[in-house]
Design an enzyme around this catalytic site. Structure first.
Site, short mmCIF file in Angstrom:
data_model
loop_
_atom_site.label_atom_id
_atom_site.label_comp_id
_atom_site.label_asym_id
_atom_site.label_seq_id
_atom_site.Cartn_x
_atom_site.Cartn_y
_atom_site.Cartn_z
N ASN A 60 6.00 3.52 -2.80
CA ASN A 60 7.09 2.97 -3.57
C ASN A 60 7.54 1.64 -2.99
O ASN A 60 7.86 1.75 -2.01
CB ASN A 60 8.28 4.14 -3.46
CG ASN A 60 8.04 5.45 -3.85
OD1 ASN A 60 7.91 5.73 -4.99
ND2 ASN A 60 7.99 6.37 -3.15
N LYS A 65 0.97 -1.36 -0.02
CA LYS A 65 -0.13 -0.09 0.07
C LYS A 65 0.79 1.25 -0.04
O LYS A 65 0.36 2.25 -0.12
CB LYS A 65 -0.89 0.05 1.11
CG LYS A 65 -1.90 -1.26 1.31
CD LYS A 65 -2.78 -1.38 0.11
CE LYS A 65 -3.84 -2.53 0.26
NZ LYS A 65 -4.68 -2.59 -0.88
N ALA A 66 2.16 1.12 0.31
CA ALA A 66 3.10 2.22 0.15
C ALA A 66 3.21 2.87 -0.98
O ALA A 66 2.97 2.26 -2.28
CB ALA A 66 4.39 1.92 0.85
N ASP A 91 18.95 9.22 0.54
CA ASP A 91 18.43 8.35 1.73
C ASP A 91 19.23 7.08 1.84
O ASP A 91 18.92 5.82 1.80
CB ASP A 91 16.98 7.93 1.69
CG ASP A 91 16.25 7.39 2.88
OD1 ASP A 91 16.96 7.68 3.98
OD2 ASP A 91 15.27 6.84 3.02
N LYS A 138 11.01 -1.48 -9.09
CA LYS A 138 10.53 -0.35 -8.34
C LYS A 138 9.31 0.29 -8.87
O LYS A 138 9.46 0.84 -9.92
CB LYS A 138 11.51 0.74 -7.90
CG LYS A 138 10.93 1.59 -6.91
CD LYS A 138 12.17 2.44 -6.13
CE LYS A 138 11.79 3.74 -5.29
NZ LYS A 138 12.82 4.40 -4.81
N VAL A 151 9.19 -2.25 -4.05
CA VAL A 151 10.25 -3.00 -4.96
C VAL A 151 9.46 -4.53 -5.02
O VAL A 151 9.17 -5.01 -4.03
CB VAL A 151 11.65 -2.77 -4.43
CG1 VAL A 151 12.54 -3.70 -5.40
CG2 VAL A 151 11.93 -1.35 -4.24
#
Length: 509
Positions: free
Chosen positions: A83, A80-81, A196, A102, A85
């Site tokens: 981004n 549900k995020a 990040d 991704k 992978v």
């Protein structure tokens, strides 16, 4: 935030006698599979480097990931995020095997041209220290990146959530140098910003060698944040005004050095205050059980403290960090997979260069995990007609037999391979039902339990039941290579390919 520079560590500026990146020529390699590569342009596709950069269709990537199934998610975030992978496998004609995909949210990159331009920029990079970007998809509202798949998890998994063994000290030093070399290469290739940087961005390839994910070379969205981790690990200048500069990457590298020292994700302030002139042992990972050099650990801590200086101009350059880490490398003759405690990657040599199916590719690469997954997904579709039961046989015995198979199936699904062997053995011993799939499943379980001789026997039994079943031949090939018989394995693999093609041709008519 910073700590005073120690007199025991002076970062060396690159000199005329070095190779231009702070390395003395004598130190160009830290182990036999680890070399510097500095070409900015993408290298031509060979067996030793990533494939050419490609544009994929959304249909191809949808098929490769089984419609972006949650079972294929390899990132630490849920489906549900924004981004995520996925692990995928391309169709046989591409011959690229496993890939990492991704998938961005639809609103992340509204400008298709900008997304494509960014992807092409990252796609030019080719280096053995990177999990290279090999393609992208920019179809309609869809935005996806495609990279080399790294099968042996992340640094975060090996450091913070390990199961069998923690990473030994020499391997931690190798990881630190590899990350520094990857950042150095990117910087020289005009891609100095890495967004990040953290332990989840460091991956391990099939040989156990560390690689830096290419995904961090692009932001999660056109106007999105460069840092998504806890603010305690974020560079001061980013907290101050959202600025991201090359020195911000150095700060993040310092946090990874602290991770490697402590075996925990310790906030920089806490780690630096913890030492405060005291023994480095207070910070060190207790699971190392003292098996590390105090002098080396102190040097690494000093590097970390310099990376974490509040003022960006006070942090060392990436070239200086590489030069400082090269002399700390040891055990250069020991391959990474051995230090990580993972099996050596094997491959069956193909006689012909014909395209392989998913099962054929997994067997050629001796990827036992992939073979298990494919057998799990195929269920019992190849057992049609193998159940020949008389009315008298529908007794308590047959119910016991099917219950044993059910126990085996549940254990097989849950990767309890010894339990699966027990369940399938009971199924075979109790009844008269001949199931090639049960023998195939028990064969891969034996392989995963390092019992190739039993695996070969089961694969041969599956062939006796179903003489032209390609899966039985594929499993025999894997068992043979595990038994040290690569030529026989290659012959068997090619036989399996021929049978599989014959089968598909028959279904086409």
């Amino acid at each position: 935030m910073g700590c005073c520079l120690s007199s025991m560590l002076q970062l060396k500026k690159p000199s005329a006698d070095d190779d231009g990146r702070g390395h003395a020529h004598a130190n160009n390699s830290i182990h036999q599979n680890h070399h510097h590569q500095n070409e900015v342009e993408a290298a031509p596709p060979t067996d030793d480097c990533a494939p050419s950069f490609l544009e994929f269709s959304f249909a191809d990537l949808k098929a490769a990931t089984n419609n972006f199934s949650s079972d294929h998610i390899v990132s630490e975030i849920c489906d549900k995020a924004s981004n995520v992978v996925y692990r995928g496998r391309l169709q046989a004609e591409n011959n690229l095997g496993c890939i990492a995909v991704k998938k961005f949210s639809k609103a992340a990159w509204p400008d298709a041209k900008q997304f494509a331009a960014e992807a092409y920029g990252v796609g030019k990079l080719r280096n053995k220290t990177l999990a290279n970007l090999i393609g992208f998809c920019c179809e309609g509202d869809e935005r996806l990146l495609v990279a080399e798949y790294m099968p042996n998890c992340t640094l975060a998994k090996h450091l913070f959530h390990w199961e069998k063994q923690t990473i030994e000290w020499a391997m931690r030093l190798r990881v630190a140098l590899c990350i520094a070399e990857a950042l150095e290469y990117c910087s020289q290739a005009a891609r100095p910003l890495y967004h990040d940087l953290n332990a989840d961005r460091v991956l391990f390839d099939e040989d156990g060698d560390p690689r830096l994910s290419c995904f961090g070379l692009m932001k999660n969205s056109m106007d999105g944040k460069s840092y998504s981790t806890n603010l305690a690990y974020t560079p001061p200048e980013y907290l101050k005004d959202g600025t991201v500069i090359p020195e911000s990457v150095i700060y993040s590298f310092g946090t990874i050095l602290l991770d490697l020292l402590s075996g925990k994700h310790v906030p920089p302030n806490q780690a630096l205050d913890m030492i405060g002139g005291k023994s480095i042992s207070l910070l060190m990972d207790s699971h190392l059980e003292g098996r590390f050099s105090t002098e080396e650990a102190t040097l690494v801590f000093e590097l970390a403290s310099q990376c974490l200086q509040y003022e960006p101009m006070d942090r060392p350059s990436i070239e200086e960090l590489v030069a400082a880490l090269v002399p700390l490398q040891n055990k250069s003759d020991i391959p990474s997979y051995e230090m990580l405690g993972i099996p050596k990657q094997e491959r069956i040599p193909l006689v012909s260069q014909q395209p392989l199916s998913q099962m054929g590719d997994a067997c050629a690469r001796v990827d036992l995990t992939a073979i298990h997954q494919l057998l799990l997904l195929s269920h019992y579709k190849d057992d049609d007609g193998s159940y020949e039961l008389s009315f008298q046989e529908w007794t308590q015995q047959i119910r016991d037999m099917l219950e044993a198979r059910k126990r085996g199936d549940i254990a097989f699904r849950d990767k309890d391979f010894e339990g699966a062997i027990d369940g399938y053995t009971t199924f075979i011993d109790v009844g008269n039902v001949l199931s090639p799939t049960v023998y195939a499943r028990r064969s891969i379980c034996h392989l995963l339990c390092d019992q190739p001789d039993f695996a070969l026997r089961d694969a041969m039994q599956a062939q006796l039941i179903h003489p032209e079943w390609h899966v039985a031949f594929y499993l025999q090939a894997v068992a043979l290579v595990k038994l040290g018989m690569p030529k026989d394995a290659a012959d068997m693999l090619n036989e399996a390919c021929t049978l599989e093609k014959k089968r598909h041709r028959g279904r086409a008519y």
